[in-house]
Scaffold this active site. Structure first.
Site, short mmCIF file in Angstrom:
data_model
loop_
_atom_site.label_atom_id
_atom_site.label_comp_id
_atom_site.label_asym_id
_atom_site.label_seq_id
_atom_site.Cartn_x
_atom_site.Cartn_y
_atom_site.Cartn_z
N ARG A 71 25.12 -14.25 56.98
CA ARG A 71 25.93 -15.01 57.96
C ARG A 71 27.36 -15.11 57.49
NH1 ARG A 71 24.24 -20.84 59.24
NH2 ARG A 71 26.17 -20.83 60.42
N GLN A 102 32.75 -28.87 63.54
CA GLN A 102 31.39 -28.77 62.97
C GLN A 102 31.14 -27.34 62.51
OE1 GLN A 102 28.54 -31.15 65.80
NE2 GLN A 102 30.30 -30.47 66.96
N ASN A 103 32.06 -26.44 62.83
CA ASN A 103 31.82 -25.03 62.54
C ASN A 103 32.09 -24.72 61.07
OD1 ASN A 103 31.32 -24.91 65.22
ND2 ASN A 103 33.25 -23.92 65.79
N VAL A 104 31.33 -23.75 60.57
CA VAL A 104 31.44 -23.39 59.15
C VAL A 104 32.07 -22.00 59.00
CG1 VAL A 104 29.51 -24.87 58.44
CG2 VAL A 104 29.02 -22.55 59.21
N HIS A 120 31.02 -30.23 58.47
CA HIS A 120 29.73 -29.68 58.00
C HIS A 120 29.91 -28.63 56.91
CE1 HIS A 120 27.59 -31.03 61.98
NE2 HIS A 120 27.71 -32.01 61.11
N CYS A 131 25.34 -26.58 38.52
CA CYS A 131 26.60 -26.77 37.79
C CYS A 131 27.80 -26.92 38.72
CB CYS A 131 26.85 -25.60 36.81
SG CYS A 131 27.30 -24.05 37.63
N CYS A 146 22.29 -18.57 39.61
CA CYS A 146 23.62 -18.78 39.05
C CYS A 146 23.58 -18.39 37.57
CB CYS A 146 23.98 -20.26 39.21
SG CYS A 146 25.57 -20.72 38.50
N CYS A 148 24.37 -20.10 35.17
CA CYS A 148 23.91 -21.26 34.38
C CYS A 148 22.40 -21.42 34.46
CB CYS A 148 24.61 -22.54 34.87
SG CYS A 148 23.89 -23.21 36.39
N ASN A 211 33.08 -27.11 78.28
CA ASN A 211 31.76 -26.56 78.00
C ASN A 211 31.25 -25.90 79.28
OD1 ASN A 211 28.85 -26.37 77.30
ND2 ASN A 211 29.37 -27.76 75.64
P1 OAD Z 1 25.05 -26.05 69.58
O1 OAD Z 1 24.48 -24.67 69.45
O2 OAD Z 1 24.12 -27.20 69.50
O3 OAD Z 1 25.82 -26.16 70.96
C1 OAD Z 1 26.72 -25.18 71.39
C2 OAD Z 1 27.40 -25.65 72.64
O4 OAD Z 1 28.38 -24.70 73.00
C3 OAD Z 1 26.49 -25.85 73.85
O5 OAD Z 1 26.77 -27.09 74.46
C4 OAD Z 1 26.88 -24.69 74.78
O6 OAD Z 1 26.75 -25.03 76.16
C5 OAD Z 1 28.33 -24.51 74.39
N1 OAD Z 1 28.91 -23.17 74.65
C6 OAD Z 1 28.29 -21.96 74.64
N2 OAD Z 1 29.18 -20.97 74.86
C7 OAD Z 1 30.39 -21.57 75.01
C8 OAD Z 1 31.71 -21.10 75.25
N3 OAD Z 1 31.99 -19.78 75.40
N4 OAD Z 1 32.71 -22.01 75.35
C9 OAD Z 1 32.45 -23.34 75.22
N5 OAD Z 1 31.23 -23.83 74.97
C10 OAD Z 1 30.21 -22.97 74.88
O7 OAD Z 1 26.24 -26.14 68.49
P2 OAD Z 1 26.93 -27.43 67.87
O8 OAD Z 1 27.06 -28.51 68.88
O9 OAD Z 1 28.15 -26.97 67.18
O10 OAD Z 1 25.08 -28.28 61.85
O11 OAD Z 1 25.86 -27.87 66.78
C11 OAD Z 1 26.14 -28.95 65.96
C12 OAD Z 1 25.56 -28.74 64.60
O12 OAD Z 1 24.18 -28.38 64.72
C13 OAD Z 1 26.16 -27.58 63.84
O13 OAD Z 1 27.37 -27.90 63.17
C14 OAD Z 1 25.09 -27.26 62.86
C15 OAD Z 1 23.88 -27.35 63.75
O14 OAD Z 1 22.70 -27.72 63.11
C16 OAD Z 1 24.67 -28.01 60.63
O15 OAD Z 1 24.33 -26.90 60.29
C17 OAD Z 1 24.66 -29.20 59.74
#
Ligand code: OAD
Length: 238
Positions: A71, A102-104, A120, A131, A146, A148, A211
């Site tokens: 990824r 929230q994006n990585v 996140h 370590c 790792c 270590c 959205n």
């Molecule tokens: P989700 O996959 O839960 O939601 C994605 C959202 O993007 C949905 O509401 C879709 O309708 C919308 N979407 C899809 N295509 C789009 C586009 N072209 N433009 C705008 N919106 C669009 O993702 P997140 O809400 O980011 O956390 O998820 C939150 C967290 O859940 C993530 O940060 C991650 C995951 O578990 C961790 O890993 C801790």
């Protein structure tokens, strides 16, 4: 959508304190899958159980380590899209602007956004669970050991783990002070991040949601919903 778009433009034009809160949908048009929604989603099938929490991660080594490494390599190859670029441009014209993501995938930083809180974590480095050593994924070994003797893992916040307290406090403070909060491309299901639009709303801010699917999103008189893809709506809005 045009009436809503005009109203959203008007509230943004006069706002001095703006928070953008982004989720996986912002990067969908860069070819990065979202977490929920369809069969190709990151948390589909057994992925959630295997990779989303630290117990599953340990139990499914080395597959889990390799899943994150792949990824990380894939997101490093992806390019920011017009949504990321629009948000970087917005920052340049708003006096007090905070982007909580929230994006990585680092795409906001690569598009030039500066005041970014990665709530996140990120996929730039692997981190040793023992370590604390960090290794950029491009140089990380193909196994999880790792030097270590500890275990390498992604530098992201998994389910059941605490968010960085200071990052969360900064994000909540920005949401409380915001005149406008833009919530873009998130299903707003994962707490405590999902509370940010509600904090802003309760503090009197106008919330603008971008959205393609507005079902289940915050609603009310202070919410403007813009139905559509972030890469198309944000350039029109900004
Ligand atoms: P989700 O996959 O839960 O939601 C994605 C959202 O993007 C949905 O509401 C879709 O309708 C919308 N979407 C899809 N295509 C789009 C586009 N072209 N433009 C705008 N919106 C669009 O993702 P997140 O809400 O980011 O956390 O998820 C939150 C967290 O859940 C993530 O940060 C991650 C995951 O578990 C961790 O890993 C801790």
């Amino acid at each position: 959508m045009d009436d809503a778009l005009l109203r959203a433009r008007a509230v943004l034009a006069s706002a001095r304190r703006v928070v953008a809160f982004s989720g996986a949908g912002v990067s969908a048009e860069s070819g990065i899958p979202t977490y929920r929604g369809d069969a190709d989603s990151l948390w589909s099938a057994g992925n959630f159980e295997r990779f989303a929490n630290p117990r599953g991660y340990r139990r499914h080594l080395p597959e889990s380590y390799r899943w994150y490494r792949e990824r990380a390599i894939a997101v490093a190859r992806a390019q920011p899209n017009p949504a990321h670029h629009s948000l970087a441009q917005l920052e340049a014209r708003v006096p007090d602007f905070t982007l909580v993501t929230q994006n990585v995938d680092s795409l906001h930083l690569r598009a030039g956004s500066k005041n970014v809180i990665e709530i996140h974590g990120h996929l730039r480095d692997a981190r040793c669970d023992d370590c604390g050593r960090r290794i950029p994924w491009a140089q990380a070994p193909d196994h999880h050991d790792c030097v270590c003797g500890g275990m390498l893992r992604p530098d992201v916040v998994m389910f059941e783990e605490m968010l960085d307290e200071r990052a969360l406090a900064r994000a909540q403070d920005a949401a409380r002070r915001a005149e406008v909060l833009l919530s873009i491309g998130t299903s707003a299901q994962v707490w405590p991040a999902a509370e940010l639009p509600l904090i802003a709303q309760e503090s009197g801010a106008q919330v603008v949601i971008v959205n393609p699917d507005l079902a289940g999103q915050p609603a009310g008189p202070s919410v403007i919903g813009l139905e559509g893809r972030a890469g198309e709506v944000l350039p029109r809005l900004l």
